[in-house]
Design a protein around this motif. Structure first.
Motif, PDB file in Angstrom:
ATOM      1  N   VAL A  28       0.869  -1.171   0.000  1.00 42.08           N
ATOM      2  CA  VAL A  28       0.000   0.000   0.000  1.00 42.08           C
ATOM      3  C   VAL A  28       0.906   1.222   0.000  1.00 42.08           C
ATOM      4  O   VAL A  28       1.870   1.292   0.782  1.00 42.08           O
ATOM      5  CB  VAL A  28      -0.917   0.040   1.241  1.00 42.08           C
ATOM      6  N   GLN A  29       0.615   2.188  -0.858  1.00 44.69           N
ATOM      7  CA  GLN A  29       1.383   3.425  -0.902  1.00 44.69           C
ATOM      8  C   GLN A  29       0.465   4.586  -0.547  1.00 44.69           C
ATOM      9  O   GLN A  29      -0.526   4.841  -1.231  1.00 44.69           O
ATOM     10  CB  GLN A  29       1.995   3.613  -2.290  1.00 44.69           C
ATOM     11  N   VAL A  30       0.786   5.294   0.547  1.00 41.42           N
ATOM     12  CA  VAL A  30      -0.057   6.381   1.016  1.00 41.42           C
ATOM     13  C   VAL A  30       0.815   7.452   1.666  1.00 41.42           C
ATOM     14  O   VAL A  30       1.705   7.151   2.474  1.00 41.42           O
ATOM     15  CB  VAL A  30      -1.134   5.855   2.000  1.00 41.42           C
ATOM     16  N   ASP A  31       0.606   8.701   1.281  1.00 35.93           N
ATOM     17  CA  ASP A  31       1.305   9.850   1.865  1.00 35.93           C
ATOM     18  C   ASP A  31       2.824   9.697   1.827  1.00 35.93           C
ATOM     19  O   ASP A  31       3.535  10.043   2.782  1.00 35.93           O
ATOM     20  CB  ASP A  31       0.844  10.071   3.312  1.00 35.93           C
ATOM     21  N   GLY A  32       3.331   9.194   0.720  1.00 36.71           N
ATOM     22  CA  GLY A  32       4.770   9.074   0.552  1.00 36.71           C
ATOM     23  C   GLY A  32       5.410   7.890   1.248  1.00 36.71           C
ATOM     24  O   GLY A  32       6.638   7.734   1.201  1.00 36.71           O
ATOM     25  N   VAL A  33       4.615   7.050   1.888  1.00 35.96           N
ATOM     26  CA  VAL A  33       5.128   5.874   2.588  1.00 35.96           C
ATOM     27  C   VAL A  33       4.587   4.613   1.919  1.00 35.96           C
ATOM     28  O   VAL A  33       3.399   4.525   1.615  1.00 35.96           O
ATOM     29  CB  VAL A  33       4.730   5.879   4.079  1.00 35.96           C
ATOM     30  N   ASP A  69     -14.533   3.228   1.421  1.00 36.77           N
ATOM     31  CA  ASP A  69     -14.924   4.627   1.285  1.00 36.77           C
ATOM     32  C   ASP A  69     -14.987   5.352   2.623  1.00 36.77           C
ATOM     33  O   ASP A  69     -14.842   6.574   2.680  1.00 36.77           O
ATOM     34  CB  ASP A  69     -16.286   4.712   0.589  1.00 36.77           C
ATOM     35  N   ASN A  70     -15.182   4.590   3.719  1.00 41.05           N
ATOM     36  CA  ASN A  70     -15.223   5.216   5.046  1.00 41.05           C
ATOM     37  C   ASN A  70     -13.842   5.361   5.679  1.00 41.05           C
ATOM     38  O   ASN A  70     -13.728   5.755   6.842  1.00 41.05           O
ATOM     39  CB  ASN A  70     -16.145   4.423   5.970  1.00 41.05           C
ATOM     40  N   GLY A  71     -12.785   5.023   4.937  1.00 36.57           N
ATOM     41  CA  GLY A  71     -11.423   5.176   5.428  1.00 36.57           C
ATOM     42  C   GLY A  71     -10.832   3.940   6.058  1.00 36.57           C
ATOM     43  O   GLY A  71      -9.624   3.895   6.314  1.00 36.57           O
ATOM     44  N   LEU A  72     -11.644   2.924   6.329  1.00 38.45           N
ATOM     45  CA  LEU A  72     -11.136   1.699   6.950  1.00 38.45           C
ATOM     46  C   LEU A  72     -10.348   0.887   5.921  1.00 38.45           C
ATOM     47  O   LEU A  72     -10.760   0.755   4.769  1.00 38.45           O
ATOM     48  CB  LEU A  72     -12.308   0.869   7.477  1.00 38.45           C
ATOM     49  N   TRP A  73      -9.212   0.366   6.358  1.00 38.05           N
ATOM     50  CA  TRP A  73      -8.392  -0.477   5.488  1.00 38.05           C
ATOM     51  C   TRP A  73      -8.831  -1.931   5.613  1.00 38.05           C
ATOM     52  O   TRP A  73      -9.095  -2.418   6.716  1.00 38.05           O
ATOM     53  CB  TRP A  73      -6.922  -0.349   5.855  1.00 38.05           C
ATOM     54  N   TRP A  74      -8.871  -2.614   4.475  1.00 31.67           N
ATOM     55  CA  TRP A  74      -9.225  -4.034   4.432  1.00 31.67           C
ATOM     56  C   TRP A  74      -8.062  -4.812   3.836  1.00 31.67           C
ATOM     57  O   TRP A  74      -7.550  -4.457   2.770  1.00 31.67           O
ATOM     58  CB  TRP A  74     -10.456  -4.258   3.561  1.00 31.67           C
ATOM     59  N   MET A  75      -7.648  -5.862   4.532  1.00 30.22           N
ATOM     60  CA  MET A  75      -6.680  -6.808   3.990  1.00 30.22           C
ATOM     61  C   MET A  75      -7.417  -8.109   3.680  1.00 30.22           C
ATOM     62  O   MET A  75      -7.939  -8.762   4.575  1.00 30.22           O
ATOM     63  CB  MET A  75      -5.538  -7.096   4.978  1.00 30.22           C
ATOM     64  N   PHE A  76      -7.451  -8.451   2.409  1.00 31.00           N
ATOM     65  CA  PHE A  76      -7.978  -9.745   1.989  1.00 31.00           C
ATOM     66  C   PHE A  76      -6.806 -10.705   1.864  1.00 31.00           C
ATOM     67  O   PHE A  76      -5.773 -10.361   1.284  1.00 31.00           O
ATOM     68  CB  PHE A  76      -8.734  -9.605   0.668  1.00 31.00           C
ATOM     69  N   TYR A  77      -6.947 -11.906   2.402  1.00 31.78           N
ATOM     70  CA  TYR A  77      -5.828 -12.837   2.438  1.00 31.78           C
ATOM     71  C   TYR A  77      -6.329 -14.274   2.295  1.00 31.78           C
ATOM     72  O   TYR A  77      -7.528 -14.555   2.426  1.00 31.78           O
ATOM     73  CB  TYR A  77      -5.036 -12.677   3.743  1.00 31.78           C
ATOM     74  N   PRO A 130      -7.658   0.501  11.165  1.00 34.73           N
ATOM     75  CA  PRO A 130      -7.841   1.947  10.987  1.00 34.73           C
ATOM     76  C   PRO A 130      -6.564   2.664  10.585  1.00 34.73           C
ATOM     77  O   PRO A 130      -6.616   3.816  10.127  1.00 34.73           O
ATOM     78  CB  PRO A 130      -8.298   2.404  12.378  1.00 34.73           C
ATOM     79  N   ASP A 131      -5.397   1.982  10.739  1.00 34.10           N
ATOM     80  CA  ASP A 131      -4.119   2.688  10.600  1.00 34.10           C
ATOM     81  C   ASP A 131      -3.045   1.907   9.846  1.00 34.10           C
ATOM     82  O   ASP A 131      -1.884   2.331   9.818  1.00 34.10           O
ATOM     83  CB  ASP A 131      -3.589   3.059  11.985  1.00 34.10           C
ATOM     84  N   LEU A 132      -3.385   0.755   9.278  1.00 33.08           N
ATOM     85  CA  LEU A 132      -2.462  -0.126   8.559  1.00 33.08           C
ATOM     86  C   LEU A 132      -1.479  -0.844   9.477  1.00 33.08           C
ATOM     87  O   LEU A 132      -0.633  -1.612   9.004  1.00 33.08           O
ATOM     88  CB  LEU A 132      -1.673   0.641   7.477  1.00 33.08           C
ATOM     89  N   LEU A 133      -1.614  -0.651  10.785  1.00 29.25           N
ATOM     90  CA  LEU A 133      -0.701  -1.285  11.738  1.00 29.25           C
ATOM     91  C   LEU A 133      -1.366  -2.409  12.518  1.00 29.25           C
ATOM     92  O   LEU A 133      -0.843  -3.519  12.605  1.00 29.25           O
ATOM     93  CB  LEU A 133      -0.138  -0.242  12.707  1.00 29.25           C
TER      94      LEU A 133
END
Length: 329
Positions: A16-21, A85-93, A113-116
């Protein structure tokens, strides 16, 4: 320096690439196992971050197997991450269970909520192979039930989520039943399994780790395949397996794998397409077999571009990216 863990092997990864990270999620397992082939039954989904795709900082692991009984109490394998769309990250695995000796693959999800910090959605899978279209477990035909490596995305301007899945057709020559599995969803939790987006008999026993991107104007489908799962014709032509790409139409309506081209870095496997700080496309994957030995580290970024016939090709430093709509297939 590429991502290397001195006491662990690394293999499949997704980003995932977000805000330069750039966030890298990857499978890793302890070298204390001795035999690197044992890693497949002892994976953990790790997590590292980078601002340049070369220097990585390892952070806390993302997910591990669930307590039994659960669809993923045997292994947690390759996936992808998207933001709702609500900002929550989903990892499908991919998950497998010990009750089935990790032979049956299914797809589940976790959210963050934070990728961590990740919380699994359910002990039950969200997407399973439909025997009306796809091969289910038959050890006399294939070594497992292939239903893994979910790649989730949306076509531009559309609300429906698309999932591409490593799968095999329920018909045809068992040696070349690999197809592009497909499922759709409106809410990310409830999925409808669709017919495959390709036909069997196109040269591959299976296609692993799909990714679909528009690379410098060319729609590209990326995947990988090991030498033992190639068609007899491809093996006879001298192919050794690795990372493949094929140019496709923008809506994946006429996928034909017969034109797939092997990338020339055959030490690379399960590669992913990313963009560097300048917007150019690069490949990142794991280093597989070198001089007969499994390596198990991530590669440094390999600059690439796309050709409508040759698929992914090396990008020279002076190359400029084509306009996004210069080539429509």
């Amino acid at each position: 320096m590429s991502l290397q863990l001195p006491d662990k092997w690394i293999w499949d990864s997704w980003y995932v690439q977000v805000d330069g990270v750039t966030h890298a999620y990857y499978l890793h397992a302890s070298k204390a196992l001795g035999d690197p082939e044992r890693r497949h039954r002892h994976p953990i989904v790790g997590h590292a971050v980078s601002t340049d795709l070369t220097n990585w900082t390892v952070v806390q692991d993302a997910i591990i197997i669930s307590e039994a009984p659960a669809f993923d109490d045997g292994t947690t394998w390759t996936g992808s991450v998207v933001q709702a769309d609500n900002g929550l990250w989903w990892m499908f695995y991919t998950g497998t269970s010990r009750a089935e000796n990790t032979m049956v693959q299914r797809v589940g999800a976790a959210t963050s909520p934070d990728l961590l910090t990740w919380t699994k959605v359910s002990t039950e899978p969200l997407v399973e192979a439909d025997p009306a279209f796809y091969e289910t477990l038959d050890l006399s035909v294939w070594h497992d039930q292939a239903w893994r490596d979910p790649w989730v995305f949306r076509f531009p301007g559309e609300s429906t989520w698309q999932m591409l899945i490593t799968a095999r057709s329920s018909s045809g020559d068992p040696r070349v039943r690999g197809v592009l599995g497909h499922a759709t969803s409106e809410n990310m939790r409830d999925w409808t399994v669709q017919p495959p987006l390709s036909q069997p008999g196109q040269g591959f026993g299976q296609h692993e780790v799909f990714q679909f991107e528009i690379v410098d104007g060319v729609p590209i489908l990326l995947f990988c395949c090991g030498v033992t799962e190639l068609s007899p014709q491809r093996r006879a032509a001298g192919e050794v397996g690795g990372v493949y790409s094929v140019a496709v139409d923008r809506r994946l309506e006429q996928v034909d794998f017969t034109g797939s081209v092997l990338f020339d870095r055959t030490d690379l496997y399960a590669a992913r397409l990313l963009q560097d700080a300048d917007g150019g496309w690069v490949l990142l994957g794991f280093i597989n077999i070198v001089d007969g030995e499994f390596v198990g580290t991530l590669s440094d970024p390999i600059p690439v571009t796309a050709d409508p016939v040759l698929g992914l090709v090396h990008r020279q430093a002076e190359d400029s990216a084509a306009a996004p709509d210069t080539c429509v297939i």
